[in-house]
Design an enzyme around this catalytic site. Structure first.
Site, mmCIF file in Angstrom:
data_model
loop_
_atom_site.group_PDB
_atom_site.id
_atom_site.type_symbol
_atom_site.label_atom_id
_atom_site.label_comp_id
_atom_site.label_asym_id
_atom_site.label_seq_id
_atom_site.Cartn_x
_atom_site.Cartn_y
_atom_site.Cartn_z
ATOM 1 N N ARG A 1 0.881 -1.178 0.000
ATOM 2 C CA ARG A 1 0.000 0.000 0.000
ATOM 3 C C ARG A 1 0.915 1.223 0.000
ATOM 4 O O ARG A 1 1.962 1.233 0.656
ATOM 5 C CB ARG A 1 -0.889 0.011 1.254
ATOM 6 C CG ARG A 1 -1.833 1.200 1.281
ATOM 7 C CD ARG A 1 -2.725 1.214 2.509
ATOM 8 N NE ARG A 1 -3.496 2.439 2.581
ATOM 9 C CZ ARG A 1 -4.170 2.835 3.644
ATOM 10 N NH1 ARG A 1 -4.187 2.079 4.733
ATOM 11 N NH2 ARG A 1 -4.841 3.973 3.631
ATOM 12 N N HIS A 2 0.515 2.248 -0.754
ATOM 13 C CA HIS A 2 1.317 3.483 -0.802
ATOM 14 C C HIS A 2 1.607 4.003 0.602
ATOM 15 O O HIS A 2 0.878 3.719 1.563
ATOM 16 C CB HIS A 2 0.560 4.544 -1.607
ATOM 17 C CG HIS A 2 -0.778 4.867 -1.018
ATOM 18 N ND1 HIS A 2 -0.934 5.724 0.055
ATOM 19 C CD2 HIS A 2 -2.005 4.399 -1.308
ATOM 20 C CE1 HIS A 2 -2.206 5.790 0.373
ATOM 21 N NE2 HIS A 2 -2.879 4.989 -0.429
ATOM 22 N N SER B 1 -0.602 9.355 2.622
ATOM 23 C CA SER B 1 -0.879 10.488 1.730
ATOM 24 C C SER B 1 -1.222 11.713 2.596
ATOM 25 O O SER B 1 -1.484 11.584 3.795
ATOM 26 C CB SER B 1 -2.058 10.167 0.798
ATOM 27 O OG SER B 1 -3.271 10.221 1.537
ATOM 28 N N VAL B 2 -1.245 12.878 1.934
ATOM 29 C CA VAL B 2 -1.581 14.084 2.712
ATOM 30 C C VAL B 2 -3.017 14.009 3.239
ATOM 31 O O VAL B 2 -3.313 14.506 4.324
ATOM 32 C CB VAL B 2 -1.359 15.388 1.902
ATOM 33 C CG1 VAL B 2 0.116 15.678 1.752
ATOM 34 C CG2 VAL B 2 -2.025 15.330 0.553
ATOM 35 N N GLU C 1 -7.721 3.013 -5.966
ATOM 36 C CA GLU C 1 -8.470 2.885 -4.718
ATOM 37 C C GLU C 1 -9.958 2.753 -5.023
ATOM 38 O O GLU C 1 -10.416 3.129 -6.105
ATOM 39 C CB GLU C 1 -8.192 4.117 -3.834
ATOM 40 C CG GLU C 1 -8.882 4.122 -2.476
ATOM 41 C CD GLU C 1 -8.653 2.838 -1.684
ATOM 42 O OE1 GLU C 1 -9.031 1.739 -2.181
ATOM 43 O OE2 GLU C 1 -8.127 2.917 -0.563
ATOM 44 N N HIS D 1 -13.548 3.844 -5.286
ATOM 45 C CA HIS D 1 -14.166 5.158 -5.423
ATOM 46 C C HIS D 1 -15.058 5.361 -4.206
ATOM 47 O O HIS D 1 -15.959 4.553 -3.954
ATOM 48 C CB HIS D 1 -14.976 5.230 -6.718
ATOM 49 C CG HIS D 1 -15.387 6.629 -7.068
ATOM 50 N ND1 HIS D 1 -16.218 7.373 -6.270
ATOM 51 C CD2 HIS D 1 -15.055 7.425 -8.118
ATOM 52 C CE1 HIS D 1 -16.397 8.565 -6.811
ATOM 53 N NE2 HIS D 1 -15.689 8.623 -7.944
ATOM 54 N N ARG E 1 -17.607 2.352 5.315
ATOM 55 C CA ARG E 1 -16.155 2.147 5.236
ATOM 56 C C ARG E 1 -15.794 0.680 4.998
ATOM 57 O O ARG E 1 -14.868 0.387 4.251
ATOM 58 C CB ARG E 1 -15.540 2.666 6.542
ATOM 59 C CG ARG E 1 -14.072 2.917 6.470
ATOM 60 C CD ARG E 1 -13.528 3.703 7.639
ATOM 61 N NE ARG E 1 -12.080 3.682 7.539
ATOM 62 C CZ ARG E 1 -11.261 3.295 8.497
ATOM 63 N NH1 ARG E 1 -11.731 2.927 9.666
ATOM 64 N NH2 ARG E 1 -9.967 3.278 8.297
ATOM 65 N N ARG E 2 -16.500 -0.231 5.655
ATOM 66 C CA ARG E 2 -16.015 -1.614 5.631
ATOM 67 C C ARG E 2 -17.029 -2.683 5.220
ATOM 68 O O ARG E 2 -16.645 -3.844 5.093
ATOM 69 C CB ARG E 2 -15.436 -1.979 7.005
ATOM 70 C CG ARG E 2 -14.085 -1.320 7.314
ATOM 71 C CD ARG E 2 -12.988 -1.850 6.394
ATOM 72 N NE ARG E 2 -11.715 -1.183 6.621
ATOM 73 C CZ ARG E 2 -11.270 -0.144 5.916
ATOM 74 N NH1 ARG E 2 -12.001 0.354 4.920
ATOM 75 N NH2 ARG E 2 -10.101 0.404 6.173
ATOM 76 N N HIS F 1 -3.521 0.375 -3.101
ATOM 77 C CA HIS F 1 -4.254 1.155 -2.087
ATOM 78 C C HIS F 1 -4.897 0.248 -1.035
ATOM 79 O O HIS F 1 -5.069 -0.959 -1.273
ATOM 80 C CB HIS F 1 -5.357 1.955 -2.781
ATOM 81 C CG HIS F 1 -4.809 2.844 -3.851
ATOM 82 N ND1 HIS F 1 -4.537 4.171 -3.644
ATOM 83 C CD2 HIS F 1 -4.444 2.573 -5.132
ATOM 84 C CE1 HIS F 1 -4.027 4.694 -4.757
ATOM 85 N NE2 HIS F 1 -3.971 3.741 -5.678
HETATM 86 C C1 DG2 Z 1 -8.066 5.425 1.776
HETATM 87 C C2 DG2 Z 1 -8.656 4.232 2.481
HETATM 88 O O1 DG2 Z 1 -7.446 4.941 0.636
HETATM 89 O O2 DG2 Z 1 -9.466 4.629 3.476
HETATM 90 O O3 DG2 Z 1 -9.591 6.343 0.171
HETATM 91 O O4 DG2 Z 1 -9.519 7.287 2.151
HETATM 92 O O5 DG2 Z 1 -5.314 3.581 0.622
HETATM 93 O O6 DG2 Z 1 -5.744 5.231 -1.150
HETATM 94 O O7 DG2 Z 1 -5.272 6.000 1.203
HETATM 95 P P1 DG2 Z 1 -5.874 4.955 0.308
HETATM 96 C C3 DG2 Z 1 -9.157 6.432 1.339
HETATM 97 P P2 DG2 Z 1 -10.263 3.607 4.422
HETATM 98 O O8 DG2 Z 1 -11.134 2.742 3.585
HETATM 99 O O9 DG2 Z 1 -9.234 2.819 5.220
HETATM 100 O O10 DG2 Z 1 -11.053 4.534 5.317
#
Ligand code: DG2
Length: 248
Positions: free
Chosen positions: A8-9, A12-13, A87, A89, A114-115, A182
């Site tokens: 996983r990257h 991120s900011v 990632e 969408h 989220r899950r 992601h």
């Molecule tokens: C995160 C995952 O994706 O978030 O889209 O917010 O890996 O690209 O940073 P990523 C996002 P969660 O599903 O863990 O909340």
């Protein structure tokens, strides 16, 4: 037997700010850049030498692959990219604060979005500032495949053709494959590899920047369920942190 490394990257900011990101093309934070380099060092130290890299079309994954490869002195490796590794969408949640969303809609709705395996967030309007409709990088994507929101089941559906058509042939040719992607596109791949059921996958979280190594049998099933993080202690802590996102 073949070797697959999932990465996983780095942070991120928007991970740092606690915002839902999805297809928004945000950059790595400084910490994320360091995590990516450390990921490359972990590969080097473990003697894992990828032959080919697969990434998404999003710069946080692309830059993570580049920084890790630089650290491992493997800048020359072929890199293949696909929107199918993007990632999930995140629909109308893209750009929204995770903690605020949890406070506004409650724990249950927050965790469902989220899950849960099959409940997507509400769709994102095409005129929203965080929409990707009209983005040139998706020009080849048939319009009916352009997502406005996705649940994990949708990600499994769009990721698996890439697994079978592009990644498996590399593995079958004996190449060690690095997939830099992601949190949720990798959860989709791990679900497939480990045969995790639709409910249990809710509890699986992937940390940023720590390579997850799978040795695969000839039929591309894992020799060891769950694979092996190259820094298991750091992974344990980072997995907890991902799990607790959205809690103030
Ligand atoms: C995160 C995952 O994706 O978030 O889209 O917010 O890996 O690209 O940073 P990523 C996002 P969660 O599903 O863990 O909340």
């Amino acid at each position: 037997m073949s070797t697959l490394v999932l990465l996983r990257h780095g942070e991120s900011v928007w991970n740092a700010e606690g915002l839902f990101t999805g297809w928004v093309d945000v950059n790595l934070s400084e910490k994320g850049e360091e995590e990516a380099r450390k990921g490359g060092r972990l590969l080097l130290d473990a003697g894992v030498r990828p032959d080919v890299v697969h990434t998404s079309l999003l710069k946080r994954a692309i830059r993570t692959a580049n920084l890790a490869l630089d650290e491992a002195d493997l800048n020359w490796l072929p890199i293949r990219r696909s929107w199918r590794l993007n990632e999930r969408h995140y629909g109308a949640l893209q750009g929204k604060d995770k903690a605020q969303t949890r406070a506004e809609f409650g724990d249950e709705q927050f965790m469902t979005w989220r899950r849960s395996y099959d409940t997507p967030p509400p769709p994102l309007a095409d005129d929203n500032e965080f929409s990707q409709v009209g983005d040139r990088r998706y020009a080849d994507l048939p319009p009916e495949l352009m997502p406005r929101t996705e649940c994990l089941a949708d990600v499994v559906d769009r990721m698996l053709p890439y697994w079978y058509d592009s990644i498996v042939p590399d593995l079958a040719a004996g190449r060690t494959v690095l997939v830099a992607a992601h949190g949720n596109s990798l959860r989709a791949l791990v679900k497939h590899l480990d045969g995790i059921d639709d409910d249990t996958i809710a509890g699986l979280n992937i940390p940023t920047g720590i390579p997850l190594l799978y040795e695969l049998n000839d039929d591309f099933t894992p020799r060891k369920t769950g694979g092996e993080y190259l820094d298991p202690e750091a992974a344990k802590q980072a997995i907890e942190a991902v799990k607790n996102q959205g809690k103030k």
